[in-house]
Each structure stands twice: as C-alpha cells, then as structure tokens.
Write an enzyme that holds these catalytic residues in place. Structure first.
Site, PDB file in Angstrom:
ATOM      1  CD  GLU B  49      45.962  29.408  37.617  1.00 15.37           C
ATOM      2  OE1 GLU B  49      46.882  29.831  38.348  1.00 15.37           O
ATOM      3  OE2 GLU B  49      46.021  29.413  36.371  1.00 15.37           O
ATOM      4  CG  ASP B  60      55.373  30.457  43.705  1.00 11.75           C
ATOM      5  OD1 ASP B  60      54.605  31.152  43.018  1.00 11.75           O
ATOM      6  OD2 ASP B  60      55.291  29.217  43.790  1.00 11.75           O
ATOM      7  CE1 TYR B 175      50.460  32.672  34.583  1.00  8.26           C
ATOM      8  CE2 TYR B 175      49.446  30.981  35.951  1.00  8.26           C
ATOM      9  CZ  TYR B 175      50.011  32.230  35.815  1.00  8.26           C
ATOM     10  OH  TYR B 175      50.136  33.033  36.913  1.00  8.26           O
TER      11      TYR B 175
END
Ligand SMILES: Cc1ncc(COP(=O)(O)O)c(C=O)c1O
Lengths: 426, 268
Positions: B49, B60, B175
């Site tokens: 990734e 994030d 994911y």
C-alpha cells in the site's frame, strides 16, 4: 415561484456537499441525521431553542438604519442586522445552542469544536457551560498565539483548548483534528461544527439554525424600511452568517444576495481567502465545494486580516448558489475592510468585527452607485472587541499591555526592575 | 486477472495470511520510495500500500500526518507517485500495488484521467479514504473498466447494511479498521476484531484485511489468525524515518529487515 428545496436526501446541493468522510464517521453522521430529522420539527425542541435564543442570546437582534453613513455616501440606504449584539458577540452562538440542545438529546456529555478566530470556540464553551457539558476546543497553534484573549475566554468558561501543530496550524487543521477526536470518541462526543461546511447534515443543519437571522429580517424590514431590501450582503468565511441571512430570501427573487469574501492583499496576490472567486471544486472536510488548492490538489494556505474568514474552503450551498447564479460573490481586501471598520466606528458608533467589516465595505461601495431610495441590508455578524489587538497593530500602535505581559512575551522568566522601567518608557 | 486476486488465490491455496505494509510515497525521501518497495517485496510483502500524501489527512494519526507533511515538503505529488509505480513495474510484475489517499488530489487530476494513468502505471487497487460507498458509485465503475480494484474501509461501527453496501462495490479486498480512531492509535481488542471480521466475511465476497493498530510481529500474528490480511503502517513509517535520520539511505534496508521479522512471526 420556483421553490428551493435543497439539499437532497444525501446532502447534495447539485454537485456540491455530500458525505466525503472515512467509514469510521459514517455511523455517527447517520445517527446525527436521524436525530436532527426527528427534532427539527419537534415542538418541544423548537420551543426550547426559541426560549434560549430569546433569554440567553437576547434575540431578536435589531435592525439599525445607518443613516449618517448612508447620507455621507449619498446613495442607497444601509441597514445593519445587529448580530453583534448577541451574547458572546457574534452570530455563532445561534448555531451552538441548536447543536448543544441536540447533544443533550443524544445523551452525549462531551462536545468538541474547531475554531479559528476563537469566536466559535467561545460560543461553544459558553453553551457547554450553560448546559453542563464537557468542552474541548481545537485551535491551530498559530491562531492560539494570534487570539490569546479568546483562548483565555474559553478557559474562563471551563473549556480545554488544544493547540493543533499539524499542517498550517490554522483553522483547517483544527477541523482535521476535531474530526480525528470525533472518530476516536464517537460514543460520548458531539462535534459542534461552527459553519455551514463539513459532511452532511452539517451544512443543512447549521444553515437551519442560523436562518433565524434572515427570518427576523423578513419580519423586521417592512417596519424599518417599508419593504424588503434590494440586496442582502454578508461576509463569507465558511459561510454560516451569510447562509443564515440569505436562506429565507432565496425565494424572494428580486432580492440580490451578495457574499463578500476576503481578498486579503488582493485577489491576484495569492494571499487571500476567496475560495468562491479564485478556487476550483474539490473535496475537503467531508464535502465537495470550491477550494483554494495548488495544481496537485493540495490545499494551500490562505490569508486574511480577519481570522474568521481565513479558510480555504466554503460551505457547499454557496458553491451551488454561485453556479446557478442566485448569489454573487465578491472580494474585499484587508485595507478596504480596515477602512470600513474605522468608518463604522467613527460614523455610526459601532465597532464591527473585521469579518463583518468586509460586508460593510462592499455595501458602502455598492451604495454609492445606487439611488437614495434603494435599500441594502448588511449582516453585521459580530462585534470587533476581539479585533482590538489586530487593528491597533495594523494602525502602527502598540495596544496597551501590562509590563509583565510584554516581558513574558520576550521570554524573561522574572523581569528585573530596570527592564520594567524600560518598557514603561516605550 | 488483477494481481490482487491472483495473489489472494495463491495465499488461500497455501493457507497463508497476506502481509500488507503501508509506506508514504516520498517519505523519508523521494528517492527512497522505489528501493523501499523492492525491499518490502523481498521481505515477503504480498501487497504494497502506497500512501499518496495529502495536505489534510483527516483520518490519520500523528505519525502518518508528519510523514505526509515531509513527503509534500520534498515535492511528492500524485503524478510522481504514479511515475514511481511505473518504475517499480519494470522489474516487478507480480506484487500488487494499492494506492491509498484522499479524494482531492485525484479530483484535481480529473478522476477519469487518474484512473487511466494509474492503470497504465501498473497500479492494482485504489483506496480513497474519503470516498465511502455512497459517494463512490461512479468512481468504482471507472476503476472497474480498467480492472483496478476499488478498496473500501469498514469500521467497528459499520452496520450490516453498510457492510453489504461495501460488499456490492468492493473488489480485491476490504480493509477493516480495527479500532475507533485514527491510524497509529493504541490497542486493539483481538476478540472484538475476530467477531467483526467473522460478520464481515459472511457478507462480503472478497478477502478481509485488518489494519490500524497493528504495530509488530506479535499483533500481526494474533490478528492474522482471524483475518485474510494484516495491514501495518505507522510502525513501519516511524521506523523508516528513524533509520533515515540516523543515516540517510538506510531506510530501505531497515524496512526489509523489519518486515522480514514481522513475516516470520505471522507465518510461525
Ligand atoms: C463575527 C464573525 N463573522 C463571520 C465569521 C465567518 O464565519 P461564517 O462565514 O461561517 O459566518 C466569523 C468566524 O469566526 C465571525 O466571528
């Protein structure tokens, strides 16, 4: 009449708006959407909201005819919607009360907010104190420095202010950090967004809470001016005070809607915050809208003398109103805003917020080109007390500061007598 | 066939869990990304990734935020990321590469143009953090036309209806974000993860990877027991930057040794 009924069920205003967030936030947004849909028309909720606006905020805010200034300009009559007279000094509190009442009903004991100038932070801290909610405010570390007084106000009100060190360390980064907090503490936390941006349902919900401004105007203008205005003007940062006053006028087709963005040092200087005038559509903070960005799609740093307009995006509904031509968007530079600020102080005895000064500045320009029987209504979104420091510095004056505090800024741990004497002489 | 699918098919035959390292393209330096990708492949990465840095990475944590800032300061851009992938493909035709990032750089390039450029460069899948399925119908279709896999996130808060909605659009793998929080956040609860992954597997027809909160061989091994793939990012990004600061140029070697150790734990 062409009835305006946006956003659609998925939060889209044409191609703008929407829900562009990570999966981790979707459940919280769905929850908020469902609760807002339930309480939006709930009689008890409306009653409490209106009661608070009346008794805690001091609504309705008056409309004031700026007669002397209008006469001096020799053109259209300028009327000011006095949001500066609200408790906490700006329109921001209207929305905070609405969202805090929702937080209570959702059973969330903790609220968070982002803030730039600190006005939304102060308003959130205020209502959190009022309702006994824990309050955490995210603020870019650059803004913490620039807006020390509002930081102290928030602390007095019992809020925790968290300086944000990422990115450009300003409002957009504070918003990122608040979203991160929300993802992490989604079970007990309500995120009170301060403007008509963010993912659906925020742009719609904040607009609805702020539209009390325009609704009052529609009721007040016939009495004040004998009719509805020819144009309604408001400054546009994220766009909440503008949507609040525009929204009830959208279906009044003969009323021009004019949003005033911060042109900073000039629209071609690269140092401004004019997202609608100079930006291109993209995705940030959960919605699609006009953004100031570079050719690689990175968000760029913005500039305005008024921290509340210093944001690279803008509420998606403004993007839509611009594209369909229902509203016009123009720019006012730092210098023009400052000039209007001083004139408003001297001629009308009102110290306006620097944000609102942008709207006033454009109104004075426009009024001068119109005949005396025309009517302009300007949203005076806030008062300028918070801006004393900025304005005095721009005027080349050192705003009074206690000697110890000056020394503190020069990082002297314990000033000696001589240093204090030196400072007092300056 | 898309490289992601063939990779997972082979893994299934061999009863192995996929190991998916994440690095930010352009961090710690623009030049280090290509050798690091090769190093990761050598260390046993099944999919790589590659993070496309963005100025406002709202999902994030601090490690990847700083990493993105450094990459942007070095001049990394989506265009350059695609050039790195094209370079990688000259000598590696098998390891799938998934781009992970935010919508705006892609929209600035024009989505159709991006999809074609990514396919031409040899990208296999695209995960756009802020394109949930309700905003991704048309983009997923564009990707599908060029046999690129749209990869979606699922969260502890995702309802079964949402899992099904993701299942309809997802290709390659999904994911699963193992905790409430941002990348690099604290502890994950393996029991809770196992239960949710089980639920997802019943609904979604593609393999399930788990990430956010996996930081070493031990957490990888535990999660690997219940997931088809483990994704490991912040710990690697942080370690690489540490190695680079000690001695610029050592980051690829660090990545190889570090991931090899994780691989051994995962396979143990
Ligand atoms: C007085 C005042 N007006 C306007 C703004 C800009 O926000 P918005 O465009 O959402 O009204 C702010 C923001 O801090 C403000 O304090």
């Amino acid at each position: 009449m062409n009835l305006y009924d946006l956003p659609d069920a998925r939060g889209h205003f044409g191609q703008y708006g929407g829900t562009f967030v990570a999966e981790t936030l979707i459940q919280a947004l769905d929850d908020l959407k469902a609760h807002y849909a339930k309480y939006q028309h709930d009689a008890e909720f409306r009653r409490e909201f209106e009661y608070e606006l009346k008794h805690f905020v001091g609504r309705p805010s008056p409309i004031y005819h700026a007669k002397r200034w209008s006469e001096q300009l020799g053109g259209a009559q300028i009327y000011l919607k006095r949001e500066d007279l609200n408790h906490t000094g700006a329109h921001k509190v209207n929305n905070c009360i609405g969202q805090a009442l929702l937080a209570k009903r959702l059973g969330k004991p903790r609220v968070i907010a982002e803030t730039g100038a600190g006005q939304h932070g102060v308003a959130t801290a205020t209502v959190a104190a009022r309702y006994g909610l824990e309050c955490v405010v995210y603020m870019g570390s650059e803004d913490v420095k620039r807006q020390a007084q509002n930081v102290y106000r928030m602390k007095l009100l019992g809020a925790t202010v968290v300086p944000v060190e990422s990115g450009s360390k300003t409002l957009k980064d504070a918003l990122n950090e608040a979203l991160r907090d929300w993802v992490t503490n989604v079970d007990n936390t309500f995120y009170i967004i301060g403007t008509v941006a963010g993912p659906h349902p925020y742009p719609m919900m904040v607009r609805d809470f702020q539209s009390i401004i325009g609704e009052e105007c529609i009721a007040q203008m016939p009495e004040m001016a004998g009719r509805q205005p020819d144009a309604v003007l408001a400054c546009v940062g994220g766009g909440s005070n503008a949507m609040g006053i525009f929204y009830p006028y959208i279906n009044h087709e003969n009323v021009r809607l004019i949003g005033v963005e911060a042109a900073g040092e000039g629209l071609d200087s690269g140092k401004h915050s004019a997202s609608l005038t100079k930006g291109v559509p993209g995705v940030l903070h959960g919605n699609r809208t006009y953004l100031l960005q570079d050719e690689n799609g990175q968000i760029i740093e913005t500039h305005s003398v008024s921290a509340g307009l210093d944001y690279p995006g803008v509420g998606p509904e403004h993007a839509y109103l611009k594209d369909i031509g229902r509203a016009e968007y123009v720019g006012i530079t730092d210098d023009e805003a400052l000039k209007a600020f001083h004139e408003c102080c001297r001629i009308e005895g009102i110290i306006p917020a620097l944000e609102s000064s942008h709207a006033i500045a454009y109104a004075t320009k426009l009024a001068a080109t119109m005949s005396k029987d025309k009517v302009l209504l300007v949203n005076l979104s806030g008062r300028g007390d918070k801006d004393m420091h900025t304005v005095s510095m721009k005027s080349g004056l050192s705003f009074y500061c206690h000697p110890e505090c000056e020394l503190g800024r020069h990082a002297a741990a314990s000033p000696n007598k001589e240093q204090i004497v030196q400072l007092l002489k300056r | 066939m898309n490289r992601i699918n063939s990779t997972f098919t082979a893994l299934k035959t061999n009863k192995r869990t996929a190991l998916i390292p994440f690095i930010t393209a352009g961090d710690p330096s623009i030049e280090s990304t290509l050798p690091t990708m090769h190093a990761l492949a050598k260390a046993g990465a099944d999919v790589i990734e590659l993070g496309v840095p963005f100025s406002d990475p709202m999902a994030d944590g601090p490690v990847i935020q700083r990493s993105s800032e450094r990459a942007l300061a070095k001049g990394m851009s989506l265009k350059k990321v695609l050039a790195v992938v094209a370079e990688f493909r000259k000598t590696n035709a098998t390891t799938p590469v998934v781009l992970m990032g935010y919508a705006n750089p892609i929209e600035a390039m024009q989505r159709e143009h991006f999809v074609n450029a990514a396919a031409d460069a040899g990208v296999d899948g695209v995960l756009v953090v802020d394109y949930p399925p309700e905003e991704a119908d048309d983009f997923a279709a564009m990707l599908g036309k060029r046999d690129l896999a749209p990869i979606f996130l699922l969260a502890p808060t995702s309802t079964s209806e949402r899992i099904a909605a993701v299942g309809r659009l997802a290709r390659g793998y999904v994911y699963y974000v193992s905790l409430r929080g941002v990348t690099g956040a604290g502890h994950l609860d393996t029991v809770e993860v196992a239960a949710k992954v089980g639920e997802i597997k019943k609904i979604v027809p593609v393999p399930v990877g788990v990430g956010f909160g996996i930081r070493d061989g031990e957490t990888a091994r535990r999660v690997g027991k219940v997931a088809d793939a483990v994704v490991i990012g912040s710990a690697l990004v942080q370690g690489m930057f540490g190695a680079y600061e000690k001695s610029a140029g050592d980051e690829a070697k660090f990545a190889e040794q570090w991931l090899s150790a994780v691989r051994r734990s995962l396979d143990a």
